[in-house]
Motif scaffolding. Structure first.
Motif, short mmCIF file in Angstrom:
data_model
loop_
_atom_site.label_atom_id
_atom_site.label_comp_id
_atom_site.label_asym_id
_atom_site.label_seq_id
_atom_site.Cartn_x
_atom_site.Cartn_y
_atom_site.Cartn_z
N ILE A 204 -9.65 2.25 38.73
CA ILE A 204 -10.03 1.56 39.97
C ILE A 204 -9.43 0.07 40.15
CG2 ILE A 204 -11.91 0.84 41.29
CD1 ILE A 204 -13.65 3.21 40.09
N GLY A 205 -9.41 -0.41 38.90
CA GLY A 205 -9.39 -1.89 38.67
C GLY A 205 -7.63 -2.32 39.20
N ILE A 206 -6.96 -1.27 38.56
CA ILE A 206 -5.23 -1.26 39.05
C ILE A 206 -5.17 -1.05 40.48
CG2 ILE A 206 -3.19 -0.34 38.52
CD1 ILE A 206 -3.90 -0.06 35.74
N ALA A 207 -6.05 -0.20 40.97
CA ALA A 207 -5.75 0.05 42.41
C ALA A 207 -6.30 -1.40 43.46
CB ALA A 207 -6.58 1.15 42.99
N PHE A 208 -7.41 -1.68 42.91
CA PHE A 208 -7.85 -2.91 43.47
C PHE A 208 -7.14 -4.08 43.60
CE2 PHE A 208 -10.58 -6.57 43.60
CZ PHE A 208 -11.53 -6.18 44.52
N GLN A 209 -6.37 -4.31 42.43
CA GLN A 209 -5.31 -5.40 42.41
C GLN A 209 -4.27 -5.41 43.15
OE1 GLN A 209 -5.87 -8.61 40.90
NE2 GLN A 209 -4.21 -8.96 42.29
N ILE A 210 -3.89 -4.20 43.29
CA ILE A 210 -2.47 -3.80 44.11
C ILE A 210 -3.01 -3.91 45.52
CG2 ILE A 210 -0.87 -1.85 44.70
CD1 ILE A 210 -0.91 -0.83 42.04
N GLN A 287 1.76 3.38 45.15
CA GLN A 287 1.43 3.22 43.64
C GLN A 287 -0.18 3.26 43.48
OE1 GLN A 287 3.77 3.60 41.03
NE2 GLN A 287 4.97 4.14 42.76
N MET A 288 -0.65 2.39 44.57
CA MET A 288 -2.26 2.11 44.68
C MET A 288 -2.83 3.38 44.72
SD MET A 288 -4.24 0.02 47.56
CE MET A 288 -3.61 1.15 49.06
N PHE A 317 -13.33 2.45 48.81
CA PHE A 317 -13.47 0.92 49.22
C PHE A 317 -12.54 0.04 48.90
CE2 PHE A 317 -15.23 -3.22 48.84
CZ PHE A 317 -15.71 -3.76 50.01
N THR A 318 -12.13 0.51 47.50
CA THR A 318 -11.16 -0.52 46.93
C THR A 318 -9.81 -0.42 47.58
OG1 THR A 318 -10.49 1.10 45.22
CG2 THR A 318 -12.09 -0.45 44.42
N LYS A 322 -10.95 -4.40 54.11
CA LYS A 322 -10.16 -5.14 54.92
C LYS A 322 -9.71 -6.60 54.49
CE LYS A 322 -9.89 -1.94 58.02
NZ LYS A 322 -8.84 -1.16 58.08
N LYS A 323 -10.39 -6.96 53.18
CA LYS A 323 -10.34 -8.09 52.66
C LYS A 323 -10.92 -8.34 51.13
CE LYS A 323 -14.52 -10.27 54.69
NZ LYS A 323 -15.07 -11.63 55.27
#
Length: 323
Positions: A204-210, A287-288, A317-318, A322-323
């Motif tokens: 989730i964290g990697i998807a969040f950062q992308i 990738q996300m 949500f991640t 929208k921001k």
């Protein structure tokens, strides 16, 4: 798309109780410290980290008093790193509020960060919760290493896709992973389940950062390209992909432009257009979604429950926020 306030409904009472316990965990006999920690509590963010802790605990056996301490530990250590980050970055604003160093100067801000770190350690040691302490301390170590790795590589502009993933795994994903793992540990989950939840949070964290990387290529409130990461010379996944697709001459030209844009809006726009035309945004989004799918695959192993649904909604949500 559901908002975070809607997602947290099943654990709303627990989150409200956590806020009181978190506030109490920062109390001091020094009036200045109490004023500053009160200011920190007032500026609370989206509460995603405590939500991950509580939902993870619930699907791994149930919320306990240890779960509240796990959430407080994560928040104390994370808040300490944010206070120190603002000093390092010479930043005077966070989430639309003045930073601690803007109001009380650097020396006090560093000491407050140290105090929060110590309170987190004390909270765990006093309750003999060494497994949770190890999980969260490992994350803080990785966050520091990731930041330093990024600084080192940005100077040389030689960030490969593999190094990019290592940076964001350490800088961003390690914290969300620690929330999920600490939540599971607080519920008495076995080591294998704790490891599984750690992997869930990391994806989730990697998807969040992308997703954050993709935001940088949007426009601001007045229609101008954001390009904040580009201005700070951060090399993100869309840019890495574009540079790898370019021929040698164009790659050299764009790297030079990233290094020497001098905050010129035209140069920033040129870099953004280069990334967009190369397919960098579509690649990053693809990738996300792969990391989102990995997170869904892990959580599918757990029985149906309101907390499992909550975690699934957090995963969506991640990538849809929208921001």
């Amino acid at each position: 798309m559901l908002k975070l306030d809607q997602i947290k409904k099943p654990i709303e009472k627990e989150i409200d109780a956590f806020e009181e316990k978190f506030k109490a965990s920062m109390q001091s006999s020094v009036p200045l410290l109490d004023r500053i920690t009160h200011y920190i509590v007032k500026r609370k963010g989206k509460q995603m980290r405590p939500m991950f802790v509580f939902f993870s605990a619930n699907i791994c056996g149930g919320i306990t008093e240890s779960t509240y301490r796990a959430a407080s530990l994560v928040e104390l250590l994370h808040t300490a790193t944010l206070v120190h980050d603002d000093v390092v970055d010479n930043s005077f604003e966070r989430r639309g509020f003045f930073s601690i160093n803007a109001l009380w100067k650097n020396k006090i801000a560093v000491l407050v960060g140290d105090y929060l770190l110590a309170k987190g350690l004390q909270l765990s040691v006093d309750n003999s919760e060494f497994k949770q302490l190890k999980i969260v301390s490992d994350a803080v170590q990785q966050m520091s290493e990731g930041e330093l790795l990024q600084i080192e590589k940005v100077r040389k502009m030689d960030i490969s896709e593999a190094i990019y993933y290592e940076v964001i795994r350490q800088k961003t994903a390690s914290l969300i992973a620690s929330c999920c793992a600490a939540g599971a540990a607080s519920a008495g989950a076995d080591d294998e389940t704790v490891k599984l939840m750690h992997s869930f949070g990391e994806n989730i964290g990697i998807a969040f950062q992308i997703k954050d990387d993709l935001f940088d290529f949007g426009v601001d409130d007045v229609g101008k390209p954001k390009g904040i990461d580009i201005k700070e010379k951060k090399v993100t996944l869309p840019l890495i992909y574009a540079l790898n697709k370019a021929d040698k001459a164009e790659k050299k030209k764009m790297i030079n432009l990233v290094k020497n844009h001098d905050d010129d809006p035209q140069k920033i726009s040129q870099i953004i257009n280069f990334v967009q035309l190369s397919g960098g945004l579509a690649y990053a989004e693809e990738q996300m979604m792969k990391y989102q799918a990995k997170a869904f695959e892990i959580i599918s192993k757990f029985p149906e429950s309101a907390s499992k649904t909550g975690l699934e909604q957090l995963v969506r949500f991640t990538t849809e926020r929208k921001k």
